[in-house]
Design a protein around this motif. Structure first.
Motif, PDB file in Angstrom:
ATOM      1  N   PRO A 118      -5.594 -16.370  28.128  1.00 38.55           N
ATOM      2  CA  PRO A 118      -5.894 -17.587  28.883  1.00 38.55           C
ATOM      3  C   PRO A 118      -4.783 -18.017  29.817  1.00 38.55           C
ATOM      4  CG  PRO A 118      -5.347 -18.128  26.622  1.00 38.55           C
ATOM      5  CD  PRO A 118      -5.429 -16.632  26.684  1.00 38.55           C
ATOM      6  N   LEU A 119      -3.608 -17.378  29.730  1.00 43.73           N
ATOM      7  CA  LEU A 119      -2.492 -17.730  30.601  1.00 43.73           C
ATOM      8  C   LEU A 119      -2.269 -16.673  31.680  1.00 43.73           C
ATOM      9  CD1 LEU A 119       0.025 -19.068  27.936  1.00 43.73           C
ATOM     10  CD2 LEU A 119      -1.798 -20.269  29.133  1.00 43.73           C
ATOM     11  N   ALA A 120      -3.246 -15.804  31.888  1.00 47.12           N
ATOM     12  CA  ALA A 120      -3.130 -14.774  32.925  1.00 47.12           C
ATOM     13  C   ALA A 120      -3.626 -15.330  34.255  1.00 47.12           C
ATOM     14  CB  ALA A 120      -3.948 -13.539  32.539  1.00 47.12           C
ATOM     15  N   ASP A 121      -3.125 -14.771  35.341  1.00 50.40           N
ATOM     16  CA  ASP A 121      -3.598 -15.131  36.670  1.00 50.40           C
ATOM     17  C   ASP A 121      -3.789 -13.855  37.477  1.00 50.40           C
ATOM     18  OD1 ASP A 121      -0.988 -14.387  37.186  1.00 50.40           O
ATOM     19  OD2 ASP A 121      -0.660 -15.940  38.683  1.00 50.40           O
ATOM     20  N   PRO A 122      -4.433 -13.920  38.649  1.00 49.82           N
ATOM     21  CA  PRO A 122      -4.696 -12.695  39.422  1.00 49.82           C
ATOM     22  C   PRO A 122      -3.458 -11.903  39.783  1.00 49.82           C
ATOM     23  CG  PRO A 122      -6.024 -14.506  40.246  1.00 49.82           C
ATOM     24  CD  PRO A 122      -5.084 -15.092  39.245  1.00 49.82           C
ATOM     25  N   GLY A 123      -2.322 -12.562  39.910  1.00 50.75           N
ATOM     26  CA  GLY A 123      -1.094 -11.845  40.234  1.00 50.75           C
ATOM     27  C   GLY A 123      -0.646 -10.880  39.163  1.00 50.75           C
ATOM     28  N   LEU A 124      -1.244 -10.989  37.960  1.00 54.46           N
ATOM     29  CA  LEU A 124      -0.861 -10.101  36.869  1.00 54.46           C
ATOM     30  C   LEU A 124      -1.189  -8.645  37.171  1.00 54.46           C
ATOM     31  CD1 LEU A 124       0.372 -10.334  34.011  1.00 54.46           C
ATOM     32  CD2 LEU A 124      -1.942 -10.378  33.113  1.00 54.46           C
ATOM     33  N   LEU A 125      -2.172  -8.390  38.035  1.00 55.66           N
ATOM     34  CA  LEU A 125      -2.515  -7.026  38.431  1.00 55.66           C
ATOM     35  C   LEU A 125      -1.652  -6.515  39.574  1.00 55.66           C
ATOM     36  CD1 LEU A 125      -6.414  -6.780  38.303  1.00 55.66           C
ATOM     37  CD2 LEU A 125      -4.746  -5.729  36.776  1.00 55.66           C
ATOM     38  N   GLY A 126      -0.701  -7.302  40.037  1.00 53.61           N
ATOM     39  CA  GLY A 126       0.160  -6.869  41.120  1.00 53.61           C
ATOM     40  C   GLY A 126      -0.425  -7.085  42.498  1.00 53.61           C
ATOM     41  N   VAL A 127      -1.502  -7.879  42.599  1.00 56.25           N
ATOM     42  CA  VAL A 127      -2.154  -8.077  43.895  1.00 56.25           C
ATOM     43  C   VAL A 127      -1.221  -8.775  44.870  1.00 56.25           C
ATOM     44  CG1 VAL A 127      -4.106  -9.158  45.068  1.00 56.25           C
ATOM     45  CG2 VAL A 127      -4.425  -8.100  42.838  1.00 56.25           C
ATOM     46  N   ASN A 128      -0.575  -9.853  44.430  1.00 59.16           N
ATOM     47  CA  ASN A 128       0.330 -10.582  45.325  1.00 59.16           C
ATOM     48  C   ASN A 128       1.502  -9.723  45.764  1.00 59.16           C
ATOM     49  OD1 ASN A 128      -1.307 -12.792  45.011  1.00 59.16           O
ATOM     50  ND2 ASN A 128       0.011 -13.817  43.533  1.00 59.16           N
ATOM     51  N   ALA A 129       2.061  -8.972  44.820  1.00 55.15           N
ATOM     52  CA  ALA A 129       3.200  -8.113  45.165  1.00 55.15           C
ATOM     53  C   ALA A 129       2.786  -7.019  46.141  1.00 55.15           C
ATOM     54  CB  ALA A 129       3.789  -7.498  43.893  1.00 55.15           C
ATOM     55  N   GLY A 130       1.603  -6.435  45.945  1.00 52.03           N
ATOM     56  CA  GLY A 130       1.134  -5.406  46.859  1.00 52.03           C
ATOM     57  C   GLY A 130       0.885  -5.941  48.251  1.00 52.03           C
TER      58      GLY A 130
END
Length: 365
Positions: A118-130
């Motif tokens: 429940p504390l995950a966000d979309p950036g956890l998949l590396g989308v923002n970093a990519g």
């Protein structure tokens, strides 16, 4: 000694599991209709609030305009400066906020369900970093300067990073488990963050652009950006809504979800595709805006419970409400200039997130 259940019968535990997979919670006979009506009324109220914020976002700005001028500018073009401001600056800004908000809200709900965190966000998949790494590459290596081109660099970078994360998370025995996806995303994000830091140190122009883009903003978005975003956001939202029932089953665990008919691998793959489309498009258009994809699904579950058939629509409405509201506040809070929307969402989102984390019931999936 109790006799075993007949082959065609069901057990209470299996019945409860099926009920949760289908609807999130086992509804009481006399309260199910009332709860559904209350949730539906909440959606209507959120729709009205979003419409109001859309009007205010198109109306409020550094140049004083009346609602009558806004209405005329939307339906006719008299060539005046006021009409140009409304149609070329405020309206695209509002539309980008609507689509980016809906995308981030839905992507956050899917991401938390996929990882069972429940504390995950979309950036956890590396989308923002990519996306950030692709922007740095376009500016510092390729020499791209036009914003429309950088949007495509950002989107392609987000998509490629997500593919790499999924391939790494799916390798080995067991396939793409939530823990493997999270670990792969964290590792790729850390690597790309180091690459970004190294490139920006040697290029002052890239650093100047990136430090504004990384804050997250809706200002200065052109009208050409809206039709570029629309197909990606539409497809991502449709996939997200179609995944609501399989993700409900998947939340019970892989074994029980598979017993209830959920296709585990396909559901996770489509979930990753939806997160990539939604988060990649929103990040490309507005920058990596924080807390929206993290806090909004928590608030939605607080209203609706864990059923994703309700959590997703609520998130799709709550997130653009937050984004447009934060953008409006950023326009008027300072006597001169504007405060970027990413900074306002961080100020609003952080206390809400802390308060909800302290209440264990609201963050449980």
């Amino acid at each position: 000694m109790a006799s075993p259940p007949a082959p065609g019968s069901t057990t209470p535990g299996r019945d409860r599991a099926r009920a949760r997979a289908a609807g999130g919670r086992e509804a009481a006979p006399d309260g199910g209709a009332g709860r559904a009506a209350l949730r539906g009324g909440g959606l209507l109220a959120l729709g009205g609030l979003l419409l109001l914020l859309t009007v205010v976002s198109t109306w409020v700005g550094t140049k004083d305009t009346s609602l009558a001028e806004v209405w005329r500018a939307l339906w006719s073009d008299d060539g005046s400066y006021t009409t140009e401001v409304i149609k070329e600056l405020r309206l695209p800004r509002t539309m980008v906020g609507l689509m980016a908000g809906a995308g981030l809200g839905a992507a956050g709900a899917i991401m938390q369900s996929l990882t069972r965190n429940p504390l995950a966000d979309p950036g956890l998949l590396g989308v923002n970093a990519g996306a950030s790494a692709a922007v740095v590459f376009g500016l510092g290596v390729v020499g791209v300067s036009g914003y429309p081109t950088l949007v495509w660099f950002s989107f392609v970078g987000a998509a490629l990073t997500t593919v790499v994360v999924y391939v790494l998370g799916a390798s080995g025995r067991g396939g793409a488990s939530p823990v493997r996806l999270a670990l792969a995303g964290a590792a790729i994000s850390a690597s790309l963050s180091g690459l970004i830091a190294g490139l920006t140190v040697f290029d002052a122009a890239t650093y100047d652009y990136l430090r504004f883009w990384m804050v997250g903003s809706l200002a200065g978005r052109s009208s050409d950006l809206v039709p570029q975003m629309l197909p990606f956001v539409t497809v991502g939202l449709v996939i997200a809504l179609l995944l609501a029932r399989p993700l409900n089953a998947l939340a019970l665990g892989d074994d029980l979800g598979r017993a209830l008919g959920a296709r585990i691998a396909r559901t996770r793959l489509l979930g990753v595709v939806a997160v990539t489309l939604l988060t990649g498009t929103a990040t490309a258009a507005a920058g990596p805006i924080g807390f929206v994809g993290l806090v909004i699904p928590l608030v939605a579950r607080w209203f609706t419970g864990p059923d994703l058939r309700w959590v997703l629509p609520y998130s799709m409405l709550l997130a653009p409400c937050l984004l447009l509201g934060a953008d409006i506040v950023g326009r008027v809070v300072l006597p001169r200039g504007e405060l970027e929307v990413g900074a306002v969402t961080a100020v609003i989102g952080a206390p809400v997130f802390i308060a909800m984390v302290r209440r264990r019931k609201e963050v449980s999936l």
